[in-house]
Design a protein around this motif. Structure first.
Motif, PDB file in Angstrom:
ATOM      1  N   ASP A 124      47.870  48.216 -89.814  1.00  0.00           N
ATOM      2  CA  ASP A 124      47.590  49.321 -90.725  1.00  0.00           C
ATOM      3  C   ASP A 124      46.152  49.779 -90.532  1.00  0.00           C
TER       4      ASP A 124
ATOM      5  N   THR B 224      42.019  58.517 -88.994  1.00  0.00           N
ATOM      6  CA  THR B 224      43.230  58.731 -89.796  1.00  0.00           C
ATOM      7  C   THR B 224      43.061  59.808 -90.842  1.00  0.00           C
ATOM      8  N   GLY B 225      41.817  60.260 -91.058  1.00  0.00           N
ATOM      9  CA  GLY B 225      41.588  61.288 -92.071  1.00  0.00           C
ATOM     10  C   GLY B 225      41.849  60.805 -93.483  1.00  0.00           C
ATOM     11  N   GLY B 226      41.686  59.520 -93.728  1.00  0.00           N
ATOM     12  CA  GLY B 226      41.903  58.971 -95.064  1.00  0.00           C
ATOM     13  C   GLY B 226      43.320  58.502 -95.307  1.00  0.00           C
ATOM     14  N   GLU B 227      44.248  58.854 -94.427  1.00  0.00           N
ATOM     15  CA  GLU B 227      45.624  58.406 -94.554  1.00  0.00           C
ATOM     16  C   GLU B 227      45.800  57.025 -93.913  1.00  0.00           C
ATOM     17  N   THR B 228      46.808  56.307 -94.371  1.00  0.00           N
ATOM     18  CA  THR B 228      47.116  55.004 -93.780  1.00  0.00           C
ATOM     19  C   THR B 228      48.113  55.195 -92.642  1.00  0.00           C
ATOM     20  N   VAL B 229      47.749  54.712 -91.474  1.00  0.00           N
ATOM     21  CA  VAL B 229      48.606  54.812 -90.290  1.00  0.00           C
ATOM     22  C   VAL B 229      49.064  53.406 -89.917  1.00  0.00           C
ATOM     23  N   SER B 230      50.385  53.249 -89.713  1.00  0.00           N
ATOM     24  CA  SER B 230      50.944  51.941 -89.373  1.00  0.00           C
ATOM     25  C   SER B 230      51.502  51.966 -87.960  1.00  0.00           C
TER      26      SER B 230
ATOM     27  N   THR C  86      36.771  52.487 -89.447  1.00  0.00           N
ATOM     28  CA  THR C  86      38.177  52.345 -89.811  1.00  0.00           C
ATOM     29  C   THR C  86      38.465  50.903 -90.203  1.00  0.00           C
TER      30      THR C  86
ATOM     31  N   ARG D 299      43.090  52.573 -91.708  1.00  0.00           N
ATOM     32  CA  ARG D 299      42.679  53.535 -92.727  1.00  0.00           C
ATOM     33  C   ARG D 299      41.200  53.831 -92.544  1.00  0.00           C
ATOM     34  N   GLU D 300      40.894  55.098 -92.344  1.00  0.00           N
ATOM     35  CA  GLU D 300      39.508  55.497 -92.140  1.00  0.00           C
ATOM     36  C   GLU D 300      38.730  55.372 -93.448  1.00  0.00           C
TER      37      GLU D 300
END
Length: 682
Positions: free
Chosen positions: A154, A135-141, A180, A156-157
């Motif tokens: 959710d 995710t590159g530090g971003e939160t993906v849902s 992650t 998050r890396e």
């Protein structure tokens, strides 16, 4: 590791502070002794006692103090782990391949019996892919489901080197080195409540009887009230079956409201009321048909009603006998099997003619435009509007970018003719230069902006008039100040011929102009065999009185040998699909207007017994052109709309780019199968 060394140094300094203070105590004793020998002896004695106690504490208690601190740190670290394990939010850690490295108790409870030694997140939740884990530090849902429960996953890396090292120290591989964090949020109940709220939304609808007056006239006067009552009962019973309310607002118009939860059932059954109302027969020669317009998912009740009005206008503009559902920006069509009945009254034609005259009186110039690769119907209609402009002493130009072989013989009669100016026909860019506030644009034989001959004119001219006989689709010229679209008309030339008779008295149509309009009717009706009514023959009679010559028109449209051979080849190579659909490909090499030849081949294929519809594909200028034709059983307009085109109930077409002939054929066959499954083919 650097933080750990710093921590050890801090603890060591803290424990050695009493030793450092002995230096201060020795100096204090010396200073006091200098003032008073007796006092110095006393202070020195206390200093020796302090030094002894400090040394004893440092040497004998150091190990115990460090052990206590370590025990506290371990207990603190363990408490953090216990908090994670007992956290009510399901939490886990996965590597880049999706393998779960660690999970807390709530996450384990969700897996239940499906939990394995190293379950994979992508197997548990198929919507989660390996690419999403980085995710590159971003939160993906991601929304997914597991064991009949709905979850928001959710991701998050984690960029914690110590955690990665700790995982590695425990003998666990982290795939490609990334870790992650995974959080699960159970949204089953939330989605259920949202669905319940959505189900209770108001859906507004309008029902119009298409042929109310005509149906009443076909039955005895004493039985007309019974016919009306039976229709009312059918409609009321249908709406009541969905716990809705219906109110008759005019003699042939109804308003109804239902909950949105019933829409799925209505759409799945494809609005059976459309066919049910046709069964009402108490001796009426004409079956009653109705149109339905529905609006839903608007921001307010008022907007839903506006959606319903838009939908009913589209249903009527497409010929009636169908339901149109406007769901926010999405529009869906149902029905449309019946042939729209011709209106015997010319009231509407007279009203539109007078409105057109008023608009023209306030303008200095007319630009007249048809569709791209104009056929003879578009050309003839443009000539008719040109004659109206000339009779009103208005400057007029016909926009024609590319002249097809079918139009060229007729067009040559106006070129180098002293009776017509040299700038009668203009290219699109030339016409755009003439557009100003005093210009009016008349669009004929098309109501879709994307396939007009020069779409830029629609943005340059503010006063736009549309005259067309094709059914409307999702894409319409929405900024027209006057729109005259009649799907029951055989051709646009028929409509313009009627307008000519009502717009002003004493308009004299010249023979060449009458020939062009007459040819448009002949071509679009296939020599008066398709989509013809009383008004079609009346328009043809008017043009004959104006000087149209049947023999001259016939000679103008004789084919050359190459075109005839290409058409014959298309008929020879035709494939009969599903025992009722003729599909073929028209060769384009060496032809001036291969799309016209393809359309003629489609007409020829209808002469074969058992064929309900024909479609001929032509590969021309890196575009696949579809020409679809039918007699009465198949609505080819619906078929072509599914391929991105449109047209008339029995004459339609579409264009497709970026595909091969075979791919286009496969898409066509898929559409035909779908129409058969949904009952759109009678």
């Amino acid at each position: 590791m650097k933080d750990k060394g710093k921590m050890r140094w801090t603890f060591r300094v803290y424990l050695q502070w009493p030793l450092y203070l002995t230096v201060f105590m020795v100096l204090l004793a010396a200073a006091v002794g200098a003032v008073s020998f007796t006092a110095g002896i006393i202070v020195s004695a206390f200093t020796l006692v302090y030094i002894g106690i400090a040394l004893w504490l440092y040497c004998s208690r150091k190990r115990g103090i460090l052990a206590g601190l370590i025990a506290f740190a371990e207990a603190y670290d363990q408490s953090k782990q216990d908090i994670l394990k007992e956290m009510l939010v399901p939490y886990a850690v996965t590597d880049r391949t999706g393998r779960l490295l660690w999970m807390n108790r709530e996450f384990s409870l969700i897996l239940g019996e499906d939990k394995t030694a190293a379950p994979n997140l992508t197997a548990l939740f198929p919507e989660v892919t390996k690419e999403m884990l980085a995710t590159g530090g971003e939160t993906v849902s991601i929304h997914s489901s597991y064991l009949e429960r709905n979850y928001r996953v959710d991701l998050r890396e984690l960029a914690i080197a110590s955690l990665s090292q700790a995982v590695a120290d425990n003998g666990l591989e982290t795939g490609e080195g990334g870790i992650t964090a995974v959080y699960l949020m159970d949204e089953t109940q939330t989605l259920k409540y949202k669905q319940q709220v959505n189900d209770q939304k108001l859906v507004a609808g309008l029902i119009y009887l298409d042929n109310y007056e005509e149906a009443l006239e076909s039955v005895e006067e004493v039985r007309r009230s019974l016919l009306t009552a039976l229709i009312d009962r059918k409609i009321s019973k249908y709406i009541a079956s969905m716990n809705g309310i219906v109110k008759k607002i005019e003699k042939d118009k109804y308003f109804f409201a239902i909950c949105q939860q019933h829409m799925a059932k209505m759409q799945e059954s494809r609005f059976p009321i459309l066919e049910d109302v046709k069964t009402v027969n108490i001796g009426n020669e004409m079956a009653v048909t109705l149109s339905i317009g529905i609006g839903m998912n608007g921001e307010s009740y008022a907007q839903n009603y506006e959606y319903a009005r838009t939908s009913i206008d589209m249903a009527l503009g497409r010929g009636g006998d169908q339901a149109v559902v406007k769901d926010s920006d999405k529009i869906q069509y149902y029905g449309g099997k019946a042939q729209q009945m011709e209106k015997t009254t010319r009231v509407k034609a007279r009203v539109k003619a007078h409105a057109l005259r008023e608009l023209m009186e306030n303008k200095d110039r007319l630009l007249i435009m048809g569709h791209r690769l104009a056929d003879i119907d578009a050309f003839g209609a443009a000539i008719g509007i040109y004659r109206i402009a000339m009779s009103m002493n208005k400057k007029a130009n016909i926009v024609l970018n590319e002249v097809t072989s079918s139009v060229r013989p007729m067009m040559e009669r106006f070129l180098d003719n002293a009776e017509y100016p040299d700038d009668m026909f203009l290219k699109g860019p030339q016409a755009a230069e003439l557009a100003d506030a005093g210009t009016m644009l008349v669009v004929v034989d098309v109501n879709r902006p994307s396939i007009t001959d020069e779409p830029s004119l629609l943005r340059l001219v503010r006063t736009i008039v549309v005259l067309d006989h094709h059914r409307t689709s999702n894409e319409v010229i929405d900024n027209a100040v006057l729109s005259y679209v009649e799907p029951y008309a055989s051709s646009t030339c028929e409509m313009v011929a009627e307008v000519l008779q009502y717009i002003a008295d004493g308009i004299k149509v010249r023979p060449a102009e009458a020939d062009a309009m007459y040819a448009g009717i002949v071509i679009d009706t296939q020599n008066f065999t398709n989509q013809t009514g009383v008004r079609t023959f009346e328009a043809a009679a008017f043009l004959r009185r104006s000087g149209a010559d049947i023999t001259r028109v016939r000679k103008l449209f004789r084919e050359n040998m190459k075109d005839y051979q290409a058409k014959a080849e298309a008929v020879r190579a035709a494939e009969v699909y599903m025992d009722a659909f003729a599909i073929s490909v028209c060769p384009a090499e060496g032809l001036d207007s291969p799309t016209i030849t393809g359309a003629q081949a489609a007409n020829e294929l209808l002469e074969i017994k058992g064929i309900k519809a024909s479609v001929v594909l032509t590969d021309y200028n890196n575009t696949i052109y579809f020409s679809a034709r039918s007699i009465d059983e198949v609505n080819v307009q619906v078929m072509m709309e599914k391929l991105g085109g449109g047209g008339h109930r029995t004459i339609a077409g579409a264009q497709m780019q970026g595909v091969s002939i075979q791919e286009a054929k496969d898409r066509l066959k898929e559409v035909i199968r779908q129409m058969l499954e949904e009952g759109d083919v009678s």
